[in-house]
Design a protein around this motif. Sequence first.
Motif, PDB file in Angstrom:
ATOM      1  N   GLY A  20      -3.550   5.222   4.493  1.00  0.00           N
ATOM      2  CA  GLY A  20      -2.113   5.040   4.683  1.00  0.00           C
ATOM      3  C   GLY A  20      -1.859   4.210   5.916  1.00  0.00           C
ATOM      4  O   GLY A  20      -2.782   3.784   6.602  1.00  0.00           O
ATOM      5  N   GLU A  21      -0.579   3.979   6.166  1.00  0.00           N
ATOM      6  CA  GLU A  21      -0.229   3.205   7.347  1.00  0.00           C
ATOM      7  C   GLU A  21       0.820   3.970   8.141  1.00  0.00           C
ATOM      8  O   GLU A  21       1.800   4.447   7.579  1.00  0.00           O
ATOM      9  N   HIS A 169       9.731   4.380   8.646  1.00  0.00           N
ATOM     10  CA  HIS A 169       9.014   5.648   8.622  1.00  0.00           C
ATOM     11  C   HIS A 169       9.081   6.377   9.955  1.00  0.00           C
ATOM     12  O   HIS A 169       8.518   7.433  10.101  1.00  0.00           O
ATOM     13  N   LYS A 311      -5.400  15.202  -0.697  1.00  0.00           N
ATOM     14  CA  LYS A 311      -4.798  13.917  -1.066  1.00  0.00           C
ATOM     15  C   LYS A 311      -5.706  13.132  -1.979  1.00  0.00           C
ATOM     16  O   LYS A 311      -6.917  13.251  -1.910  1.00  0.00           O
ATOM     17  N   ALA A 315      -5.128   5.204  -1.517  1.00  0.00           N
ATOM     18  CA  ALA A 315      -3.690   5.053  -1.340  1.00  0.00           C
ATOM     19  C   ALA A 315      -3.404   3.583  -1.150  1.00  0.00           C
ATOM     20  O   ALA A 315      -4.223   2.845  -0.617  1.00  0.00           O
ATOM     21  N   PRO A 317      -1.373   0.963   0.774  1.00  0.00           N
ATOM     22  CA  PRO A 317      -0.485   0.864   1.926  1.00  0.00           C
ATOM     23  C   PRO A 317       0.794   0.090   1.607  1.00  0.00           C
ATOM     24  O   PRO A 317       1.780   0.231   2.275  1.00  0.00           O
ATOM     25  N   ASP A 319       2.665   0.613  -0.699  1.00  0.00           N
ATOM     26  CA  ASP A 319       3.683   1.538  -1.180  1.00  0.00           C
ATOM     27  C   ASP A 319       4.537   2.086  -0.050  1.00  0.00           C
ATOM     28  O   ASP A 319       5.546   2.717  -0.281  1.00  0.00           O
ATOM     29  N   PRO A 321       5.117   4.495   3.495  1.00  0.00           N
ATOM     30  CA  PRO A 321       4.767   5.868   3.791  1.00  0.00           C
ATOM     31  C   PRO A 321       5.099   6.807   2.640  1.00  0.00           C
ATOM     32  O   PRO A 321       6.113   6.651   1.979  1.00  0.00           O
ATOM     33  N   ALA A 322       4.195   7.758   2.438  1.00  0.00           N
ATOM     34  CA  ALA A 322       4.327   8.633   1.284  1.00  0.00           C
ATOM     35  C   ALA A 322       5.653   9.379   1.284  1.00  0.00           C
ATOM     36  O   ALA A 322       6.235   9.613   0.264  1.00  0.00           O
TER      37      ALA A 322
END
Length: 426
Positions: A20-21, A169, A311, A315, A317, A319, A321-322
């Motif tokens: 993620g980022e 985010h 998780k 993922a 990135p 997209d 933040p989740a």
Amino acid sequence: MSEPETKKVFDRYLKREVLGEGTYGVVYKAIDTKTGQKVAIKKIRIGKQKEGVNFTALREIKLLKELKDSNIIELIDAFPHKGNLHLVFEFMETDLEAVIRDRNIVLSPADIKSYIQMTLKGLAFCHKKWVLHRDMKPNNLLIGPRGQLKLADFGLARLFGSPDRRFTHQVFARWYRAPELLFGAKQYGPSVDIWAAACIFAELLLRRPFLQGNSDIDQLGKIFAAFGTPKPSQWPDMVYLPDYMEYQYVAGQPLRTLFPMASDDALDLLSKMFTYDPKARISAQQALEHRYFSSGPLPTEPASLPRPAPKKDAANPQDGPARLSTGWSAELNPTDGPTVLSPPRKSRRVMPNRDGFDGNPQSSDRMDGNNYDIRQAGGERSEHAAMSLDFSVLGARPPNRPTINSADRTHLKRKLDLEFIQPEED
Ligand SMILES: Nc1ncnc2c1ncn2[C@@H]1O[C@H](COP(=O)(O)OP(=O)(O)OP(=O)(O)O)[C@@H](O)[C@H]1O
């Protein structure tokens, strides 16, 4: 991404997928070939610095490496490479935000007690060593395979500057900010982490973020609508804070109304953690000694805590933040704020919006009949105030700060136990 980068990160770490980022950059999963363990590598953009990475930053990182406790994420390694600083952390399966949001999970009072106890233990450990977190929120509380909760990103806010709240985010972090920070305090202490921990405690009880302000002014309005506008007798230093504004007096609501399901002990501890005057706010160690933790039900053993499935391994990135993808967080768009008509300043009186105190972030933009642009009246104001405390060691640096040149490297490698890799041209 260049070919060698996808394969091996500096011999020791075998880089895998993006996890993620976040505020500081991209996080990768990797395998530590030395131990065979999974790790998370946080790649922090520091730009190209011909003279190398600042010495103060490395000394701070060395300190963070020594911050070892069962409720703190371990910083295993740190090294600069290609204009990025890589921080290697132990790998964790999930985080407290995922627990709170998972509607399939029932959190018993004993489970909540366990999660908040582990949070306070991590805080107590770091506060004893005079390290503040400053950016506590549920997604910074990571959860390991045996249910142990560990605080992540300790010290990073100080090291790399307050995160830029203009990024989407980051707006959520405001919900956990202590009132002294929202009033622009330049000197503050561990009590800012206690306020944030209280917000997380409240969130565990309510299963939604407790005080969802959409600007700093609105955040204070939400706080005052819940607990009452503080009187100077309650918090004598308040009126001297740089961004202090007088809010219309409203009485607080009984905690029992706000948290109908909580025990008396839980409410007593919450009230001590939500104390306005930072000097009077309970410390992490005192909170751990509160009878809430010794009275029944006793905290659930970490291994027995309910938690979501780990998780997904990969993922994207792109997209984002989740937390923007589902639930309450998608409701809050920081660019949707109304326009500034007059610059809010000290002389203005602000009305806490009791009507807006419903947990709906869209319902309470109005303040005192005026409209305020949250981009101006919001995060930026006090973010700058908070940043004035930071030494932004890896960004625009103040003059005369010692930096590492190639001659220093061997010496520092030995002294700081850090692996140095000569920055390369991309
Ligand atoms: N030690 C870790 N183990 C496993 N996953 C991690 C670890 N640290 C971070 N992650 C994951 O990497 C992603 C990015 O994390 P990061 O901490 O940079 O930002 P964030 O927590 O999403 O947001 P913020 O920067 O606002 O705190 C998140 O999905 C996070 O859960």
